[in-house]
Structure formats: C-alpha cells, structure tokens
Design an enzyme around this catalytic site. Structure first.
Site, mmCIF file in Angstrom:
data_model
loop_
_atom_site.group_PDB
_atom_site.id
_atom_site.type_symbol
_atom_site.label_atom_id
_atom_site.label_comp_id
_atom_site.label_asym_id
_atom_site.label_seq_id
_atom_site.Cartn_x
_atom_site.Cartn_y
_atom_site.Cartn_z
ATOM 1 N N SER A 112 0.828 -1.211 0.000
ATOM 2 C CA SER A 112 0.000 0.000 0.000
ATOM 3 C C SER A 112 0.860 1.258 0.000
ATOM 4 C CB SER A 112 -0.896 0.001 1.244
ATOM 5 O OG SER A 112 -1.489 1.261 1.433
ATOM 6 N N TYR A 136 -2.059 5.429 -4.336
ATOM 7 C CA TYR A 136 -3.067 6.472 -4.176
ATOM 8 C C TYR A 136 -2.474 7.696 -4.842
ATOM 9 C CZ TYR A 136 -5.852 3.946 -0.657
ATOM 10 O OH TYR A 136 -6.660 3.058 -0.012
ATOM 11 N N THR A 162 -5.550 2.701 -7.030
ATOM 12 C CA THR A 162 -6.845 2.562 -6.352
ATOM 13 C C THR A 162 -7.694 3.785 -6.651
ATOM 14 O OG1 THR A 162 -5.884 1.171 -4.656
ATOM 15 C CG2 THR A 162 -7.950 2.268 -4.100
ATOM 16 N N LYS A 231 -8.010 -0.381 -9.425
ATOM 17 C CA LYS A 231 -8.676 -1.160 -8.357
ATOM 18 C C LYS A 231 -9.854 -0.357 -7.824
ATOM 19 C CE LYS A 231 -7.726 -3.169 -3.788
ATOM 20 N NZ LYS A 231 -8.259 -2.208 -2.832
ATOM 21 N N HIS A 255 -13.411 -2.190 -1.967
ATOM 22 C CA HIS A 255 -12.482 -1.769 -0.908
ATOM 23 C C HIS A 255 -12.831 -2.446 0.419
ATOM 24 C CE1 HIS A 255 -9.386 1.594 -0.604
ATOM 25 N NE2 HIS A 255 -9.399 1.128 0.625
HETATM 26 C C1 FNR Z 1 -7.739 -2.092 2.901
HETATM 27 N N1 FNR Z 1 -7.855 -1.902 1.524
HETATM 28 C C2 FNR Z 1 -6.978 -1.054 0.879
HETATM 29 N N2 FNR Z 1 -7.016 -0.940 -0.478
HETATM 30 C C3 FNR Z 1 -6.120 -0.161 -1.133
HETATM 31 O O1 FNR Z 1 -6.178 -0.095 -2.347
HETATM 32 N N3 FNR Z 1 -5.159 0.530 -0.423
HETATM 33 C C4 FNR Z 1 -5.072 0.471 0.934
HETATM 34 O O2 FNR Z 1 -4.203 1.084 1.539
HETATM 35 C C5 FNR Z 1 -6.016 -0.327 1.626
HETATM 36 N N4 FNR Z 1 -5.991 -0.418 2.982
HETATM 37 C C6 FNR Z 1 -6.787 -1.335 3.625
HETATM 38 C C7 FNR Z 1 -6.631 -1.533 4.988
HETATM 39 C C8 FNR Z 1 -7.384 -2.502 5.640
HETATM 40 C C9 FNR Z 1 -7.204 -2.737 7.103
HETATM 41 C C10 FNR Z 1 -8.325 -3.280 4.910
HETATM 42 C C11 FNR Z 1 -9.133 -4.347 5.582
HETATM 43 C C12 FNR Z 1 -8.486 -3.063 3.569
HETATM 44 C C13 FNR Z 1 -8.813 -2.726 0.739
HETATM 45 C C14 FNR Z 1 -8.182 -4.062 0.350
HETATM 46 O O3 FNR Z 1 -7.149 -3.876 -0.593
HETATM 47 C C15 FNR Z 1 -9.184 -5.035 -0.282
HETATM 48 O O4 FNR Z 1 -9.871 -4.400 -1.340
HETATM 49 C C16 FNR Z 1 -10.220 -5.596 0.696
HETATM 50 O O5 FNR Z 1 -9.699 -5.688 1.992
HETATM 51 C C17 FNR Z 1 -10.670 -6.975 0.253
HETATM 52 O O6 FNR Z 1 -11.680 -7.455 1.043
HETATM 53 P P1 FNR Z 1 -11.457 -8.525 2.232
HETATM 54 O O7 FNR Z 1 -10.664 -9.709 1.702
HETATM 55 O O8 FNR Z 1 -10.772 -7.812 3.342
HETATM 56 O O9 FNR Z 1 -12.867 -8.915 2.576
#
Ligand code: FNR
Length: 365
Positions: A112, A136, A162, A231, A255
C-alpha cells in the site's frame, strides 16, 4: 493444572476469532470495520455463499494445477495479498512479515501507499517476495511520479491504482474507537509527500486528489514501464472505460466494504464486468473471499485471480509471518480440494457452468 493447548486454527474463520482476541480494540476496529451500516461489508462474504457449485464427476482429478496466467505471466496459483495500509498496527514486523509470507507461498503482495514500510525497505528485507505497488494518486503529481519511479527501481512488477477513494468512506467503528488519530507516524511515504506529524485519515485525505480522472489514468498507463491495474471498479461501463484508457487490468472491488456502503459485492459485480471486458484485459476480484470454494467461484465467473485482504491480517496478528503464511496455505489447500471435488483439475479451465444461484436462504454470519 496443565496449560490447555492452544486451539488449532483450521479455517480462516478460526484466525479471525483468534485475531480478535490478540488485537487491541482500536486496531481491530480499523481492520474489521466497514463504511456506515456495513451492509456491503457483510454482503461481501454472503454473496459468495449465495452461489452454488455445479461439480463434474469422473473427469480424472489425480493431477491438479492451480496455476493461472496473470498479465501474461504464468503464476503458480491465483491468490494475491490485497494492499492494506498500516500493517505496523497489526504486528511489529508489519509489511515485512507479510512479504515473508508472500515469498514463502509464491503469492504476489501488493504494498500500500500507506504502508508502514517504505517500498525500498520491503524490497531490501525480502527481495524474493513477488510484489506489486498500490498507488493512491496525490494532488501533487510529482510525489506520485516519484513513488512510481521508486516502485519501478525496486522490483515491483505492476502498479495498482486505487480509484475508489477520492475521499474516505465514513467508517463509524473507527470513529467510535478513536483509532483514526492513532495511525502510526511511521508512514514513510506520507513524509515524502510533505505531511506533517502523524498520518491520520484526515491528514491523508488532504494529500489524495479527489479530482482524479480517466485522463490521469491514461497518462499513468502511457508513462509507466509497468502494467497498470485500476482497483475499485464495480460496473461494466467503467470497465469498458478502463480498456479505452489503456490499462492492463481491473480489480473488481468495493475496498472491503470500507468506502461507499450498499454497493454491490465483488461476487455480484464480477460477471457483468468479466463478460464486458474479460477478453481484453485481466479481471481480478476481491472482497469476502474466505474459502477455497470462493476462489473457485471467482475464477468460474471470469476472474483471473483474487486478492485476499483481512484474512492475511488475521494471520499476521496471530503469529506474524508464519501466521500470514498459514492463512494463504490454508486457502491453497482448500482450493486444491475444491478443484478436485468440483471436477476441474485445472484452475484455468473453470467457467460459468460451474456456478449457479444457490437455492438456499441467504447465509449471513
Ligand atoms: C484495505 N484496503 C486497501 N485498499 C487499497 O487499495 N489501499 C489500501 O491502503 C487499503 N488499505 C486497507 C486496509 C485494511 C485494514 C483493509 C481491511 C483493507 C482494501 C483491500 O485492498 C481489499 O480491497 C479488501 O480488503 C478486500 O476485502 P477482504 O478480503 O478484506 O474482505
């Protein structure tokens, strides 16, 4: 009294329970929470359960092959680790532990932008972790370009931009727990972007560009020597735009239910997108994948690969790198079992005839 043996963690749900016991309430609210009423958060898991499998028998499943082709490269299996911010909140080794799990299980890790480890430090600590970089896009495009250059230089194989976070979702669990103000000062990229002090959600929101447009994506795709994936796509219309603007892949994602609540789950959004653009670029999906059968369903509906989010953090919380590795391996074992029992020994041969809407009632947790 002899000590009770720790319970064996067999399924991802076991890791979820165990993680909820070891994480402090603030970190737990950050990981587990979704936006507002968490309708989409819950539905992400439920939607895979609303699909039934249509297995084939007597096809010979003695030799099974979970490999898939992704961005033109054959990968040993279809799992990736989703980009997730602030992993230092979950375990002291943070992203480096996740990268070790990725390397040990040949899983691509998406780092990330808001990682508590810099792209360079991760690459140096675990050079053999297959890795993509999640971007980002900041209002200061110079900072974003610099980040991309750092990712290229340090062996990241693709850029995941994203696009579903022009502003932060309203995450009420975090507001209640107050974790928002506790996010680490250790976000190296925030410092590069000129953020002062601790990296709070509010501070981050000031950096990210809410006016990002398709033309920006096209520019990133044209300028970058790496394949670009977007994404956070949930409609076929946007997936077609992604094709028109030169990206290599789309990640169907909400997300993890953390942005706009009451949008479709990945499972429900995927079929229309795969039908619209699946022959023109790679379609990936995430959200609520907790079982090998969920992975089979995703591939059957047209995904090339799936991203696993929270379960990796549960493993990380419970036991650092080995815990995250065991979570991935548990899913791979389940996937192998599901491929055998569904009668599709090759993961890449699954198609929509392997799934049908389930006749049973909604299976929410
Ligand atoms: C995320 N997600 C996320 N996505 C992204 O593009 N950049 C990020 O920094 C983050 N940070 C993030 C932190 C935490 C704690 C979570 C739980 C999620 C979203 C992540 O990439 C993904 O899309 C989802 O978490 C997928 O769903 P599940 O497997 O958690 O149900």
């Amino acid at each position: 009294m002899p000590h009770a043996l720790p319970p064996r963690l067999v399924s991802l749900a076991d890791y979820e329970r165990a993680a909820s016991e070891v994480l402090d309430p603030g970190a737990l609210s950050y990981i587990a929470g979704g936006a507002t009423d968490e309708v989409t958060l819950q539905d992400n898991v439920a939607a895979w359960r609303r699909l039934a499998l249509r297995p084939r028998i007597l096809v010979g499943v003695g030799r099974r092959d979970p490999s898939v082709e992704l961005l033109g490269v054959r990968r040993p299996h279809p799992l990736l680790i989703a980009p997730m911010a602030f992993q230092g909140l979950v375990h002291g080794d943070g992203e480096i532990a996740t990268a070790r799990a990725a390397a040990a299980s040949s899983t691509i890790m998406c780092l990330s932008t808001l990682a508590t480890t810099s792209p360079e430090a991760l690459a140096e600590a675990v050079p053999d972790a297959p890795r993509w970089f999640q971007l980002y896009v900041f209002a200061d495009r110079g900072v974003s370009r610099d980040l991309v250059a750092r990712a290229v230089e340090h062996g990241y194989e693709a850029l995941v931009v994203t696009v579903d976070l022009p502003v932060f979702g309203l995450r009420e669990r975090e507001l209640r727990s107050g974790v928002g103000s506790a996010h680490a000062e250790r976000v190296p990229i925030a410092a590069a972007a000129g953020a002062s002090g601790a990296m709070t959600a509010a501070g981050f929101a000031e950096l990210v560009d809410p006016d990002l447009r398709w033309s920006d994506i096209e520019q990133f795709a044209a300028e970058s020597s790496l394949p670009v994936l977007v994404k956070g796509i949930l409609t076929a219309e946007d997936a077609r735009r992604a094709v028109a603007h030169g990206v290599s892949g789309v990640i169907v994602s909400n997300h993890g239910g953390r942005q706009l609540d009451t949008v479709l789950s990945g499972a429900d959004a995927l079929p229309a997108i795969a039908d619209a653009v699946g022959d023109q670029l790679d379609v990936l999906v995430d959200g609520g994948i907790r079982r090998g059968t969920d992975v089979v369903k995703a591939l059957a509906l047209g995904a090339r690969a799936v991203l696993i989010g929270r379960p990796v953090l549960w493993g990380l919380a419970v036991d650092g790198a080995p815990g995250a590795q065991r979570v991935i391996e548990t899913l791979l074992t389940e996937l192998d079992n599901a491929l055998a029992l569904a009668g599709s020994p090759q993961a890449s041969s699954l198609d929509a005839t392997f799934v049908t809407p389930a006749p049973w009632p909604d299976q929410r947790r």
